[in-house]
Design a protein around this motif. Structure first.
Motif, PDB file in Angstrom:
ATOM      1  N   ARG A 164      -3.110   2.754   8.416  1.00 40.13           N
ATOM      2  CA  ARG A 164      -4.459   2.236   8.679  1.00 40.13           C
ATOM      3  C   ARG A 164      -4.475   0.722   8.847  1.00 40.13           C
ATOM      4  O   ARG A 164      -5.485   0.135   9.192  1.00 40.13           O
ATOM      5  CB  ARG A 164      -5.396   2.596   7.524  1.00 40.13           C
TER       6      ARG A 164
ATOM      7  N   GLU B 213      -1.259   5.352   3.383  1.00 37.29           N
ATOM      8  CA  GLU B 213      -2.300   4.407   3.804  1.00 37.29           C
ATOM      9  C   GLU B 213      -1.816   3.453   4.887  1.00 37.29           C
ATOM     10  O   GLU B 213      -2.620   2.885   5.627  1.00 37.29           O
ATOM     11  CB  GLU B 213      -2.736   3.546   2.594  1.00 37.29           C
TER      12      GLU B 213
ATOM     13  N   VAL C  27       0.856  -1.194   0.000  1.00 37.94           N
ATOM     14  CA  VAL C  27       0.000   0.000   0.000  1.00 37.94           C
ATOM     15  C   VAL C  27       0.890   1.240   0.000  1.00 37.94           C
ATOM     16  O   VAL C  27       2.111   1.135   0.168  1.00 37.94           O
ATOM     17  CB  VAL C  27      -0.943   0.022   1.238  1.00 37.94           C
TER      18      VAL C  27
END
Lengths: 384, 364
Positions: A164, A161, A157
């Motif tokens: 998260r 990001e 990712v």
């Protein structure tokens, strides 16, 4: 009784998915409609069937009725088997009481008897609320080749990001050296997809140890994986590069739905490879009326469209009345937009209604996506 | 309705269907975007509460067995009762047009003998309706008739149907061919199982005849009554019938009645993706099932699953069957394009409003 299986799947489908708000008020997130005719759990169940995994335990807890009845005998996924097939596993009572599932790990722990019944070498643990197509056999082969105790499916990712997700750091051989849940300053961009293959023996020992730990939250990400890593077990990653999405929020649900309408969508439902199976209530072809106009839309069977629809997902059995206008929206099964009504940038729950002449949502691209829960009626002039 | 078993006579063939029945029978003719004609009597029986259904297959039975399978789609894969596939015989002359060939029933007499149900509901497989047969049973029990058959009033396109003459409710005569306004048999009747068994035995020497051909002389002795069906029900005997009765579904009232939510028409399920409409698509007054991709224009037409309509392609007043691909700019008007045809870009295919052009099935 034992009916030996090589690998069985345990599918976690008990979560509420509270960030989906009105959409999960009455049903669990895996039962939420997606893509016109599917429910989110279709994707994991279809992956199992397409990966030749024919024994699937589905762990349910939050508002399970619709999910249970939807899965039924599993025949829609060819999982109605004499040996194996799909089994719904809700929390249950025992001679000492019985408990709700206290976490993902506890849910599996409470069903160790089910796993033992099939005496598999490997156990695949899945979430019932992710959208993706994946051949689990490839992941299993990687697990076997690495002689791993646990293999975690990961995807790369962006750095932004990464905070998260559960983030994994690996060595040259893809063996996990570090695991951090939602790190503020990630030192890797390999994110866990919540898909695990355990060697059964290791899984069983880890779950039994975890069950007696009073400080544990009984969660795979928070407890089981860090403990296994600490104890020196062989943890490896399996790198996945296709589309994968946890549609956990309203904006992400809306965005993912809208992407289906692109000429070359990231998640191509139309692809013939790995077909997505679903339990279909047989509906007639949809009908577009003499004044109907539909462009850039997905339209499900049984819908009737007399008005205009642009860039929207119209699921099965929807209705768009004369002079009504629908744009950039998702109409879940049975949703009705009555004559002259306008629905823009909205998600309409199952069997919800926007009454004649009423307006739902706003063209303003900065406005929040309007959401109407299942069976709610939006009257003209009334607020949502 | 557990007192009734069903018998669908699907062994009906005719020369009037042209290329459409080269490879299949009327019973397995694709209809209404995703169905086959046999789905209608099958679903009606199941929706009426009948759980034992025998289906007399046509000689060309591959397509129908492929379609009905073990009856799963209709909930007929059962321990008790369920679907029975009954092999039909070879027709000598297909244009004889028999719907209820005695020989077919006689060959499968075990199906009737083994059942404990007192009544048998018999239908053909070429009539489109959403009929509740329990009304028929009720009527049959009230009058105490030997046979109660269903009719409705013919319209001007119904020339190939069988007419009946009545005296009050009693049927006095069966006639071939009808005119608008006549009472026309809907190829559906209810009879006691014991009487049906007797008839098959009595007439075993002339079992190459149709049941109603042999019964004609008995109408004075036997109490045969007619029951009028008020809903939509139309039978298909010719290409023209097929085209017209397909297009009837574009009438919203007919669509709503045939595809009633309370009594859904069931069919073999395939996992088709919802249909995708591309920018520039224009579809009006048409029936579109799942699994299509539409970039062109479709008007007054019925598509089947998996049809692709290319950019700038135009489809008007036509039926496009499963898995056809219409290339960019192709133009189809007043035509029936049978399944799996690939129509190249720019091709023009036009029939006339009176006679649809038929492009036969492609072997793909």
């Amino acid at each position: 009784m034992t009916t030996k299986k090589d690998c069985i799947a345990m599918l976690l489908a008990g979560g509420q998915g509270s960030r989906l708000g009105a959409l999960t008020r009455h049903i669990a997130k895996p039962a939420v409609s997606f893509g016109g005719k599917y429910r989110i759990i279709d994707f994991s169940l279809s992956n199992c069937t397409n990966s030749h995994i024919d024994t699937v335990g589905v762990l349910t807890q939050y508002r399970p009725y619709q999910l249970n009845s939807y899965i039924g005998t599993g025949s829609a996924w060819d999982l109605d088997k004499g040996r194996g097939g799909v089994s719904i596993l809700p929390p249950y009572a025992t001679e000492t009481g019985g408990e709700w599932y206290k976490g993902t790990a506890d849910a599996i722990y409470q069903n160790l008897d089910y796993i033992d019944m099939y005496d598999p070498e490997y156990v695949l643990i899945l979430s019932g609320d992710h959208l993706y197509r994946m051949d689990y056999q490839k992941m299993l082969q990687s697990h076997i080749n690495n002689n791993a105790d646990l293999t975690i499916s990961v995807m790369d990712v962006s750095y932004e990001e990464a905070s998260r997700f559960g983030i994994l750091t690996v060595d040259d051989e893809d063996r996990v050296t570090k695991f951090t849940e939602k790190p503020k300053e990630p030192d890797s961009t390999l994110a866990s997809m919540g898909i695990y293959i355990f060697s059964k023996k290791v899984l069983k020992e880890a779950l039994i140890a975890d069950s007696t730990d009073p400080d544990s939250e009984h969660d795979f990400g928070k407890n089981i994986i860090p403990n296994l890593l600490q104890d020196g077990h062989r943890l490896f990653v399996y790198r996945f590069s296709g589309f994968w999405k946890d549609v956990g929020t309203i904006p992400s649900y809306h965005e993912t739905s809208m992407d289906l309408l692109e000429p070359n969508p990231q998640f191509d439902l139309l692809s013939d490879e790995f077909p997505v199976m679903s339990r279909e209530n047989i509906q007639p072809p949809h009908y577009i009326g003499p004044e109907g106009s539909v462009e850039e839309c997905f339209v499900g069977n049984g819908s009737r469209i007399f008005g205009t629809a642009r860039h929207s997902v119209l699921s099965i059995n929807c209705y768009v009345g004369e002079g009504a206008f629908v744009k950039d929206s998702v109409l879940m099964p049975g949703a009705r937009v009555e004559s002259g009504a306008k629905v823009v940038r909205a998600i309409m729950g199952e069997n919800s209604v926007v009454a004649a002449g009423a307006v739902l949502g706003s063209e303003d691209p900065n406005s929040k996506i309007a959401v109407v829960g299942d069976s709610i009626v939006v009257e003209k002039g009334g607020a949502e | 309705m557990d007192r009734v078993i069903g018998l669908i006579a699907a062994n009906f063939a005719t020369d009037e269907m042209g290329e459409l029945t080269d490879e299949r029978t009327i019973a397995s003719l694709p209809y209404g975007g995703r169905y086959r004609l046999v789905d209608f009597p099958l679903s009606n029986m199941v929706n009426s509460g009948i759980t034992t259904v025998g289906i007399i297959t046509p000689y060309k039975y591959r397509s129908i067995i492929d379609h009905v399978g073990a009856g799963k789609a209709w909930g007929l894969d059962r321990k008790n009762g369920g679907l029975f596939v009954l092999p039909g015989s070879v027709f000598g002359i297909s244009s004889s047009g028999s719907r209820f060939l005695l020989r077919d029933i006689r060959r499968n007499i075990v199906y009737l003998m083994r059942s404990p149900a007192p009544y048998v509901l018999v239908t053909s497989a070429n009539t489109v309706s959403n009929m509740d047969y329990s009304e028929l049973l009720k009527r049959h029990l009230e009058t105490g008739a030997d046979i109660t058959l269903v009719y409705n009033i013919a319209d001007s396109d119904d020339v190939h149907r069988t007419g009946i003459k009545t005296d009050g409710e009693r049927v006095t005569e069966v006639i071939h061919g009808v005119s608008a306004g006549d009472k026309a048999f809907l190829d559906c009747f209810i009879i006691s199982r014991s009487l049906l068994l007797k008839i098959v035995e009595w007439y075993s020497a002339i079992d190459y005849l149709d049941l109603f051909e042999v019964l004609e002389d008995d109408f004075d002795k036997m109490d045969v009554r007619a029951y009028m069906y008020e809903g939509y029900a139309r039978s298909i005997f010719t290409v023209q019938d097929y085209f017209k009765r397909s297009m009837d579904l574009l009438n919203v009232d007919v669509y709503d009645e045939i595809f009633s939510k309370d009594a859904p028409v069931m069919t073999k399920v395939q996992d088709s993706v919802p249909t995708k409409y591309v920018k520039g698509a224009s579809v009006k007054n048409s029936l579109i099932p799942a699994g299509c991709v539409i970039a062109g224009s479709v008007e007054d037409s019925i598509l089947f699953r998996g049809v692709t309509v290319g950019k700038g392609a135009v489809v008007k007043n036509s039926i496009i069957m499963q898995s056809c691909v219409l290339g960019d700019g192709a133009c189809i008007e007043n035509a029936i394009i049978d399944r799996s045809n690939v129509i190249r870009a720019g091709t023009v295919i036009k029939g006339s409003a009176e006679e649809a052009f038929i492009k036969e099935k492609s072997v793909n």
